[in-house]
Design a protein around this motif. Structure first.
Motif, PDB file in Angstrom:
ATOM      1  N   THR A  54       0.858  -1.187   0.000  1.00  0.00           N
ATOM      2  CA  THR A  54       0.000   0.000   0.000  1.00  0.00           C
ATOM      3  C   THR A  54       0.889   1.230   0.000  1.00  0.00           C
ATOM      4  OG1 THR A  54      -1.773  -1.143   1.177  1.00  0.00           O
ATOM      5  CG2 THR A  54      -1.793   1.269   1.254  1.00  0.00           C
TER       6      THR A  54
ATOM      7  N   LEU B 134       5.890   3.510 -10.657  1.00  0.00           N
ATOM      8  CA  LEU B 134       4.951   4.313  -9.868  1.00  0.00           C
ATOM      9  C   LEU B 134       5.650   5.558  -9.316  1.00  0.00           C
ATOM     10  CD1 LEU B 134       2.977   1.493  -8.051  1.00  0.00           C
ATOM     11  CD2 LEU B 134       2.046   3.133  -9.697  1.00  0.00           C
TER      12      LEU B 134
ATOM     13  N   LEU C  37      -4.037  -2.179  -9.548  1.00  0.00           N
ATOM     14  CA  LEU C  37      -3.898  -0.955  -8.762  1.00  0.00           C
ATOM     15  C   LEU C  37      -5.290  -0.521  -8.329  1.00  0.00           C
ATOM     16  CD1 LEU C  37      -1.485   0.831 -11.245  1.00  0.00           C
ATOM     17  CD2 LEU C  37      -0.844  -0.434  -9.190  1.00  0.00           C
TER      18      LEU C  37
ATOM     19  N   ALA D 254      -3.738   8.757  -5.577  1.00  0.00           N
ATOM     20  CA  ALA D 254      -3.744   7.356  -6.003  1.00  0.00           C
ATOM     21  C   ALA D 254      -4.334   7.166  -7.399  1.00  0.00           C
ATOM     22  CB  ALA D 254      -4.505   6.503  -4.988  1.00  0.00           C
TER      23      ALA D 254
ATOM     24  N   ALA E 285      -2.173   5.873 -10.672  1.00  0.00           N
ATOM     25  CA  ALA E 285      -2.563   4.603 -11.302  1.00  0.00           C
ATOM     26  C   ALA E 285      -2.926   4.821 -12.766  1.00  0.00           C
ATOM     27  CB  ALA E 285      -3.724   3.974 -10.547  1.00  0.00           C
TER      28      ALA E 285
ATOM     29  N   GLN F 150     -10.277   0.883 -10.079  1.00  0.00           N
ATOM     30  CA  GLN F 150      -9.309  -0.198 -10.243  1.00  0.00           C
ATOM     31  C   GLN F 150      -8.691  -0.172 -11.632  1.00  0.00           C
ATOM     32  OE1 GLN F 150     -10.057  -3.995  -8.343  1.00  0.00           O
ATOM     33  NE2 GLN F 150      -9.662  -4.990 -10.291  1.00  0.00           N
TER      34      GLN F 150
ATOM     35  N   LEU G   3      -2.932   3.920  -2.449  1.00  0.00           N
ATOM     36  CA  LEU G   3      -2.991   3.101  -3.652  1.00  0.00           C
ATOM     37  C   LEU G   3      -2.566   1.697  -3.252  1.00  0.00           C
ATOM     38  CD1 LEU G   3      -3.356   2.878  -6.732  1.00  0.00           C
ATOM     39  CD2 LEU G   3      -0.923   3.439  -6.952  1.00  0.00           C
ATOM     40  N   ASP G   4      -3.492   0.748  -3.384  1.00  0.00           N
ATOM     41  CA  ASP G   4      -3.186  -0.648  -3.104  1.00  0.00           C
ATOM     42  C   ASP G   4      -2.639  -1.270  -4.375  1.00  0.00           C
ATOM     43  OD1 ASP G   4      -4.166  -0.434  -0.491  1.00  0.00           O
ATOM     44  OD2 ASP G   4      -6.198  -0.956  -1.116  1.00  0.00           O
ATOM     45  N   VAL G   5      -1.512  -1.946  -4.249  1.00  0.00           N
ATOM     46  CA  VAL G   5      -0.839  -2.562  -5.389  1.00  0.00           C
ATOM     47  C   VAL G   5      -0.800  -4.068  -5.167  1.00  0.00           C
ATOM     48  CG1 VAL G   5       1.252  -2.614  -6.786  1.00  0.00           C
ATOM     49  CG2 VAL G   5       0.603  -0.492  -5.612  1.00  0.00           C
TER      50      VAL G   5
END
Length: 92
Positions: free
Chosen positions: A6, A76, A47, A12, A16, A35, A54-56
């Motif tokens: 994260t 990123l 992403l 974010a 992304a 997403q 931002l969840d990766v």
């Protein structure tokens, strides 16, 4: 191997989207409102844009998955024009 991290940022969605646009000429991509998916030949990067993060998610069968983690984070960082310090968690 599944790798997850994260990134704490209030940009974010923008970051992304920039990465998706950067890689869409090389890989198949898909996007929804929050997403962004990048389908590489031997990996999938998801992403997920949150309000403040931002969840990766990286899913690959490659043995050198740490190299791929570095490639994703380096890109990123470039898209955000800043350096993120991340810690990956791994699931087999």
């Amino acid at each position: 191997m599944k790798s997850v991290t994260t990134i704490h940022t209030d940009q974010a969605k923008r970051i992304a989207k920039r990465l998706l646009n950067h890689w869409k000429h090389k890989f198949e991509v898909a996007e929804t409102e929050q997403q962004f998916s990048i389908f590489m030949p031997d990996a999938t990067v998801i992403l997920s844009a949150q309000v403040d993060a931002l969840d990766v998610h990286l899913d690959t069968e490659r043995e050198d998955f740490t190299f791929l983690e570095k490639v994703v984070i380096d890109h990123l960082n470039r898209m955000a024009q800043q350096e993120f310090d991340v810690q990956w968690t791994h699931q087999a």
